[in-house]
Motif scaffolding. Structure first.
Motif, PDB file in Angstrom:
ATOM      1  N   LYS A   1      41.601  46.057 -47.844  1.00 48.18           N
ATOM      2  CA  LYS A   1      43.195  45.322 -47.458  1.00 48.18           C
ATOM      3  C   LYS A   1      44.209  45.464 -48.422  1.00 48.18           C
ATOM      4  CE  LYS A   1      40.323  44.071 -43.644  1.00 48.18           C
ATOM      5  NZ  LYS A   1      40.495  44.871 -42.557  1.00 48.18           N
ATOM      6  N   PHE A   2      43.731  46.312 -49.040  1.00 55.80           N
ATOM      7  CA  PHE A   2      45.425  46.774 -50.213  1.00 55.80           C
ATOM      8  C   PHE A   2      44.949  48.305 -50.093  1.00 55.80           C
ATOM      9  CE2 PHE A   2      41.842  45.623 -53.525  1.00 55.80           C
ATOM     10  CZ  PHE A   2      42.656  47.442 -53.901  1.00 55.80           C
ATOM     11  N   PRO A   3      46.576  48.697 -50.102  1.00 50.83           N
ATOM     12  CA  PRO A   3      47.646  49.891 -50.311  1.00 50.83           C
ATOM     13  C   PRO A   3      46.666  50.544 -51.962  1.00 50.83           C
ATOM     14  CG  PRO A   3      49.561  48.879 -50.687  1.00 50.83           C
ATOM     15  CD  PRO A   3      47.917  47.799 -49.945  1.00 50.83           C
ATOM     16  N   LEU A   4      46.297  51.865 -51.214  1.00 51.26           N
ATOM     17  CA  LEU A   4      45.390  52.608 -53.033  1.00 51.26           C
ATOM     18  C   LEU A   4      46.670  53.000 -53.662  1.00 51.26           C
ATOM     19  CD1 LEU A   4      42.239  53.922 -51.416  1.00 51.26           C
ATOM     20  CD2 LEU A   4      42.654  51.911 -52.815  1.00 51.26           C
ATOM     21  N   PHE A   5      47.311  53.811 -52.849  1.00 50.11           N
ATOM     22  CA  PHE A   5      48.784  54.432 -53.370  1.00 50.11           C
ATOM     23  C   PHE A   5      49.712  54.433 -52.883  1.00 50.11           C
ATOM     24  CE2 PHE A   5      44.367  57.496 -52.925  1.00 50.11           C
ATOM     25  CZ  PHE A   5      44.122  57.699 -54.742  1.00 50.11           C
ATOM     26  N   GLU A   6      50.717  55.411 -53.749  1.00 56.75           N
ATOM     27  CA  GLU A   6      52.040  54.876 -53.241  1.00 56.75           C
ATOM     28  C   GLU A   6      52.897  56.160 -52.992  1.00 56.75           C
ATOM     29  OE1 GLU A   6      54.000  51.540 -55.445  1.00 56.75           O
ATOM     30  OE2 GLU A   6      53.131  52.507 -57.142  1.00 56.75           O
ATOM     31  N   LYS A   7      53.884  56.369 -52.626  1.00 54.00           N
ATOM     32  CA  LYS A   7      54.220  57.434 -52.422  1.00 54.00           C
ATOM     33  C   LYS A   7      55.955  57.350 -53.491  1.00 54.00           C
ATOM     34  CE  LYS A   7      55.804  61.640 -50.339  1.00 54.00           C
ATOM     35  NZ  LYS A   7      56.207  61.948 -48.235  1.00 54.00           N
ATOM     36  N   ILE A   8      55.524  58.651 -54.748  1.00 49.02           N
ATOM     37  CA  ILE A   8      57.368  58.258 -55.308  1.00 49.02           C
ATOM     38  C   ILE A   8      57.558  59.252 -55.414  1.00 49.02           C
ATOM     39  CG2 ILE A   8      57.479  57.916 -57.831  1.00 49.02           C
ATOM     40  CD1 ILE A   8      55.606  55.890 -58.773  1.00 49.02           C
ATOM     41  N   GLY A   9      58.203  60.045 -54.744  1.00 54.85           N
ATOM     42  CA  GLY A   9      58.791  61.534 -55.327  1.00 54.85           C
ATOM     43  C   GLY A   9      58.175  62.440 -53.916  1.00 54.85           C
ATOM     44  N   ARG A  10      57.268  63.486 -54.276  1.00 52.82           N
ATOM     45  CA  ARG A  10      56.708  63.672 -53.310  1.00 52.82           C
ATOM     46  C   ARG A  10      55.137  63.772 -54.337  1.00 52.82           C
ATOM     47  NH1 ARG A  10      58.767  70.560 -53.458  1.00 52.82           N
ATOM     48  NH2 ARG A  10      61.245  69.377 -52.421  1.00 52.82           N
ATOM     49  N   ARG A  11      54.925  62.815 -54.953  1.00 49.79           N
ATOM     50  CA  ARG A  11      53.685  62.701 -55.325  1.00 49.79           C
ATOM     51  C   ARG A  11      52.740  61.298 -54.330  1.00 49.79           C
ATOM     52  NH1 ARG A  11      53.038  61.534 -60.178  1.00 49.79           N
ATOM     53  NH2 ARG A  11      50.456  62.624 -60.581  1.00 49.79           N
ATOM     54  N   MET A  12      51.748  61.497 -53.917  1.00 47.56           N
ATOM     55  CA  MET A  12      51.049  59.807 -54.477  1.00 47.56           C
ATOM     56  C   MET A  12      50.312  59.662 -55.213  1.00 47.56           C
ATOM     57  SD  MET A  12      51.319  59.394 -51.316  1.00 47.56           S
ATOM     58  CE  MET A  12      50.544  58.129 -50.256  1.00 47.56           C
ATOM     59  N   VAL A  13      50.922  58.260 -55.560  1.00 48.68           N
ATOM     60  CA  VAL A  13      50.457  57.428 -57.597  1.00 48.68           C
ATOM     61  C   VAL A  13      49.844  56.222 -56.831  1.00 48.68           C
ATOM     62  CG1 VAL A  13      51.349  56.356 -59.457  1.00 48.68           C
ATOM     63  CG2 VAL A  13      52.498  58.367 -58.139  1.00 48.68           C
ATOM     64  N   PRO A  14      48.479  55.885 -57.643  1.00 44.90           N
ATOM     65  CA  PRO A  14      47.349  55.090 -57.631  1.00 44.90           C
ATOM     66  C   PRO A  14      48.565  53.855 -57.516  1.00 44.90           C
ATOM     67  CG  PRO A  14      46.659  57.222 -59.076  1.00 44.90           C
ATOM     68  CD  PRO A  14      47.728  57.203 -59.228  1.00 44.90           C
ATOM     69  N   THR A  15      47.966  52.574 -56.811  1.00 43.14           N
ATOM     70  CA  THR A  15      48.841  51.314 -56.989  1.00 43.14           C
ATOM     71  C   THR A  15      48.233  50.480 -57.974  1.00 43.14           C
ATOM     72  OG1 THR A  15      47.230  50.373 -55.588  1.00 43.14           O
ATOM     73  CG2 THR A  15      49.588  50.699 -54.685  1.00 43.14           C
ATOM     74  N   GLU A  16      49.055  49.949 -58.706  1.00 40.69           N
ATOM     75  CA  GLU A  16      48.580  49.066 -59.918  1.00 40.69           C
ATOM     76  C   GLU A  16      47.106  48.446 -59.609  1.00 40.69           C
ATOM     77  OE1 GLU A  16      49.703  45.793 -62.873  1.00 40.69           O
ATOM     78  OE2 GLU A  16      51.372  46.720 -61.718  1.00 40.69           O
ATOM     79  N   GLN A  17      47.489  47.479 -58.452  1.00 41.43           N
ATOM     80  CA  GLN A  17      46.173  46.449 -57.614  1.00 41.43           C
ATOM     81  C   GLN A  17      44.811  48.114 -57.549  1.00 41.43           C
ATOM     82  OE1 GLN A  17      47.103  44.522 -54.122  1.00 41.43           O
ATOM     83  NE2 GLN A  17      45.225  43.670 -54.920  1.00 41.43           N
ATOM     84  N   SER A  18      44.997  49.206 -57.120  1.00 40.35           N
ATOM     85  CA  SER A  18      43.773  50.188 -56.847  1.00 40.35           C
ATOM     86  C   SER A  18      43.331  50.568 -58.698  1.00 40.35           C
ATOM     87  CB  SER A  18      44.158  50.978 -56.390  1.00 40.35           C
ATOM     88  OG  SER A  18      45.438  52.567 -56.731  1.00 40.35           O
ATOM     89  N   LEU A  19      43.970  50.307 -59.616  1.00 40.00           N
ATOM     90  CA  LEU A  19      43.527  51.077 -60.723  1.00 40.00           C
ATOM     91  C   LEU A  19      42.382  50.533 -61.524  1.00 40.00           C
ATOM     92  CD1 LEU A  19      46.435  52.448 -62.736  1.00 40.00           C
ATOM     93  CD2 LEU A  19      44.801  53.625 -61.902  1.00 40.00           C
ATOM     94  N   LYS A  20      42.780  49.190 -60.960  1.00 41.12           N
ATOM     95  CA  LYS A  20      41.966  48.068 -60.977  1.00 41.12           C
ATOM     96  C   LYS A  20      40.137  48.095 -61.191  1.00 41.12           C
ATOM     97  CE  LYS A  20      44.511  44.337 -62.207  1.00 41.12           C
ATOM     98  NZ  LYS A  20      45.888  43.009 -61.458  1.00 41.12           N
TER      99      LYS A  20
END
Length: 301
Positions: free
Chosen positions: A44-63
């Protein structure tokens, strides 16, 4: 929640992309993307967010990463409960300093591969300070490096062997430049190193600062222990190195040590791992081989 999904997420984070993770795990790109969609739907929360052309792990997902590592370790322990008579399998990730990998643990690696050919061995070459950070954050199985700042009681540390360091120069290095005992000198030469953050380089810089010794030449950072040694042999400058690095060249007279009265430093080779780390059969074998083989080596001249 599927363990394969969690492992896939961990691999994406480590590899830096969906494609590299898919190749590592032998999945199709669409399959690993679908796994991430399913995992997001469940947590129930996003694992990745798009920054430029890359999909980057969200701060919450890294936990999630420490929990995933713990779950995978526990699953491996369960799998190995009845493995006393089975071959050693699994993976082992080790970070090691360049000079140690090149000159010290080659016999250990050879024997380990012979005894455990089915273990996926991953070696990463880094300096001691970076390895220490990885051990503290439980990002690797073992860290093999020189003792620097020390660890707290969360880390299990085993001292392996003490080595001496010295200032190395070509046999053609000018006699007039070899006195490093007197203070307030200017040396018409260069300093060569494989890593400016290597502990023995720091010891040498501290000595130069204390004695107010300065070099007119540039500092050559070649980022290779072998290239450093070759540069010394070609009289491009001097280098502070562990003595075992130049054992053969010192015996042949191709490299000479510049003796410095008040610079008698030693570096301790240690192996470290997080206390929460499960000692797998592969890890246990490597630790035993490291202690047995290295203690019997004669690297100093």
């Amino acid at each position: 929640m599927d363990l394969h999904q969690l492992k896939s997420f961990k691999t994406i984070v480590e590899k830096g992309s969906f494609l590299d993770a898919a190749n590592e795990l032998n999945y199709s790109l669409s399959a690993i993307s679908y796994q991430m969609q399913q995992l997001e739907n469940e947590i129930k929360f996003p694992l990745f967010e798009k920054i430029g052309r890359r999909m980057v792990p969200t701060e919450q997902s890294l936990k999630l990463i420490p929990h995933i590592k713990k779950m995978l370790d526990e699953m491996e322990q369960i799998r190995m409960l009845n493995a006393k008579d089975r071959k050693i399998e699994g993976s082992l990730t080790i970070s090691v300093s360049d000079s140690i990998l090149t000159y010290i643990i080659q016999p250990v690696l050879k024997e380990f591969i012979k005894k455990a050919p089915d273990v996926q061995l991953k070696l990463k070459v880094k300096n001691s300070y970076d390895i220490q950070k990885e051990v503290v954050h439980n990002e690797i199985d073992l860290g093999i490096h020189y003792n620097v700042y020390g660890y707290d009681n969360q880390i299990k540390v085993t001292e392996i062997k003490n080595f001496s360091i010295g200032l190395m120069a070509s046999s053609n290095f000018p006699i007039s430049e070899r006195n490093f005992n007197l203070e307030n000198q200017i040396k018409n030469s260069c300093i060569i190193n494989n890593d400016p953050n290597a502990v023995y380089q720091i010891y040498f810089r501290d000595y130069l600062k204390e004695r107010n010794l300065k070099f007119t030449g540039q500092t050559l950072e070649v980022w290779s222990i072998e290239a450093t040694k070759q540069s010394v042999m070609n009289n491009l400058g001097v280098a502070c190195l562990p003595r075992f690095v130049a054992t053969n060249e010192l015996k042949k007279g191709e490299i000479e040590e510049i003796l410095i009265k008040d610079f008698k430093q030693n570096i301790m080779l240690i192996v470290a791992h997080h206390s929460n780390k499960w000692i797998s059969p592969a890890m246990n074998l490597f630790l035993n081989l490291l202690k047995e083989i290295i203690s019997d080596q004669e690297n100093e001249i």
